[in-house]
Write an enzyme that holds these catalytic residues in place. Structure first.
Site, PDB file in Angstrom:
ATOM      1  CG  ASN A  45      41.574  39.636  53.795  1.00  0.00           C
ATOM      2  OD1 ASN A  45      42.461  40.349  54.212  1.00  0.00           O
ATOM      3  ND2 ASN A  45      40.972  38.740  54.554  1.00  0.00           N
ATOM      4  N   GLY A 105      34.989  37.711  51.588  1.00  0.00           N
ATOM      5  CA  GLY A 105      35.711  38.571  50.656  1.00  0.00           C
ATOM      6  C   GLY A 105      36.069  39.933  51.207  1.00  0.00           C
ATOM      7  CG  HIS A 122      47.657  32.009  58.441  1.00  0.00           C
ATOM      8  ND1 HIS A 122      46.790  30.975  58.126  1.00  0.00           N
ATOM      9  CD2 HIS A 122      48.017  31.833  59.737  1.00  0.00           C
ATOM     10  CE1 HIS A 122      46.639  30.204  59.207  1.00  0.00           C
ATOM     11  NE2 HIS A 122      47.364  30.700  60.188  1.00  0.00           N
ATOM     12  CG  ASN A 139      47.410  32.387  52.313  1.00  0.00           C
ATOM     13  OD1 ASN A 139      46.241  32.565  52.022  1.00  0.00           O
ATOM     14  ND2 ASN A 139      47.782  31.793  53.442  1.00  0.00           N
TER      15      ASN A 139
HETATM   16  C1  GRF Z   1      39.549  35.878  57.472  1.00  0.00           C
HETATM   17  O1  GRF Z   1      39.356  35.748  58.845  1.00  0.00           O
HETATM   18  C2  GRF Z   1      40.952  35.522  57.132  1.00  0.00           C
HETATM   19  O2  GRF Z   1      41.721  35.406  58.269  1.00  0.00           O
HETATM   20  C3  GRF Z   1      40.926  34.214  56.514  1.00  0.00           C
HETATM   21  O3  GRF Z   1      39.616  34.027  55.986  1.00  0.00           O
HETATM   22  C4  GRF Z   1      38.726  34.853  56.755  1.00  0.00           C
HETATM   23  C5  GRF Z   1      37.713  35.481  55.862  1.00  0.00           C
HETATM   24  O4  GRF Z   1      38.377  36.375  55.052  1.00  0.00           O
HETATM   25  N1  GRF Z   1      41.980  34.171  55.513  1.00  0.00           N
HETATM   26  P1  GRF Z   1      37.542  37.231  53.979  1.00  0.00           P
HETATM   27  O5  GRF Z   1      36.632  38.172  54.759  1.00  0.00           O
HETATM   28  O6  GRF Z   1      36.739  36.227  53.176  1.00  0.00           O
HETATM   29  O7  GRF Z   1      38.565  37.960  53.197  1.00  0.00           O
END
Ligand code: GRF
Length: 219
Positions: free
Chosen positions: A20, A18, A114, A112
């Site tokens: 992001n 999480g 990526h 999304n």
């Molecule tokens: C990240 O490396 C991202 O590239 C992919 O999922 C991984 C974990 O993301 N979408 P997060 O830390 O859970 O947001």
């Protein structure tokens, strides 16, 4: 930021750490996003992102795929989104495919992040560290991150933002992931902010970013 209009409600779907999600929460707190994170849903009960949401008083729940067929899962998710009056759905490290009913209800309102420069290293099997392993193995000189609208394909929707990072000869998947992740956070928060300010327009595959109110007055 266009503060004249009502704030949009954002739902963030997660499956893991999480980080992001955290970047979106931070950007909202710093008033860089004119929106509200109104709901967090994870298909993984162990996702640390659920704790991040709870720490910020954001409604967060685990929706177990084991308890639903894929179709019922999508309908349950859609019900949760409608109940929370969601305007934007953000997939932030979310590892479950979004079904047609949700995409129909949220046309050009699901985005999304990526961790590569789409159309490189994307699609089935390319998620998380697998993306960076493939980029390092291929020997590319640049990689990066992409934010895109979600369509019925996998990582195939119209691209909103991209940014590149160098790939060093000494890189491993781990060191490349560490270089790309902050760029993911930067691009995702900017894309969410643009959406909340109604500055994204989609024509076929092309996304146009409209000028901000400030840009217009400075013309
Ligand atoms: C990240 O490396 C991202 O590239 C992919 O999922 C991984 C974990 O993301 N979408 P997060 O830390 O859970 O947001």
């Amino acid at each position: 930021m266009n503060t004249a209009q009502p704030k949009k409600n954002i739902a963030v779907l997660i499956s893991g750490s999480g980080s992001n999600l955290q970047s979106i929460i931070n950007a909202v707190d710093e008033k860089k996003i004119h929106g509200t994170v109104a709901l967090v849903v994870s298909n993984n009960a162990q996702a640390f992102g659920l704790k991040r949401a709870e720490q910020h008083g954001i409604p967060a729940l685990h929706l177990s795929p084991a308890q639903y067929s894929d179709e019922q899962y999508d309908l349950k998710l859609l019900e949760l989104l409608h109940t929370a009056h969601i305007d934007l759905v953000v997939l932030a490290g979310y590892l479950k495919k979004i079904g047609a009913p949700l995409l129909t209800a949220f046309n050009h309102a699901v985005i999304n992040i990526h961790p590569s420069l789409i159309p490189s290293f994307c699609g089935k099997g390319f998620y998380g560290r697998h993306v960076h392993e493939a980029a390092v193995a291929y020997g590319v000189r640049v990689s990066g991150a992409t934010v895109h609208f979600v369509d019925t394909g996998m990582d195939t929707g119209p691209i909103i933002l991209q940014k590149s990072v160098p790939v060093l000869a000494s890189d491993t998947a781990h060191t490349l992931a560490d270089r790309v992740l902050p760029i993911e956070h930067e691009l995702l928060t900017r894309a969410v902010s643009l959406f909340c300010d109604d500055r994204l327009r989609v024509t076929d595959r092309r996304v146009t970013i409209l000028p901000s109110a400030a840009d217009k007055t400075s013309e």
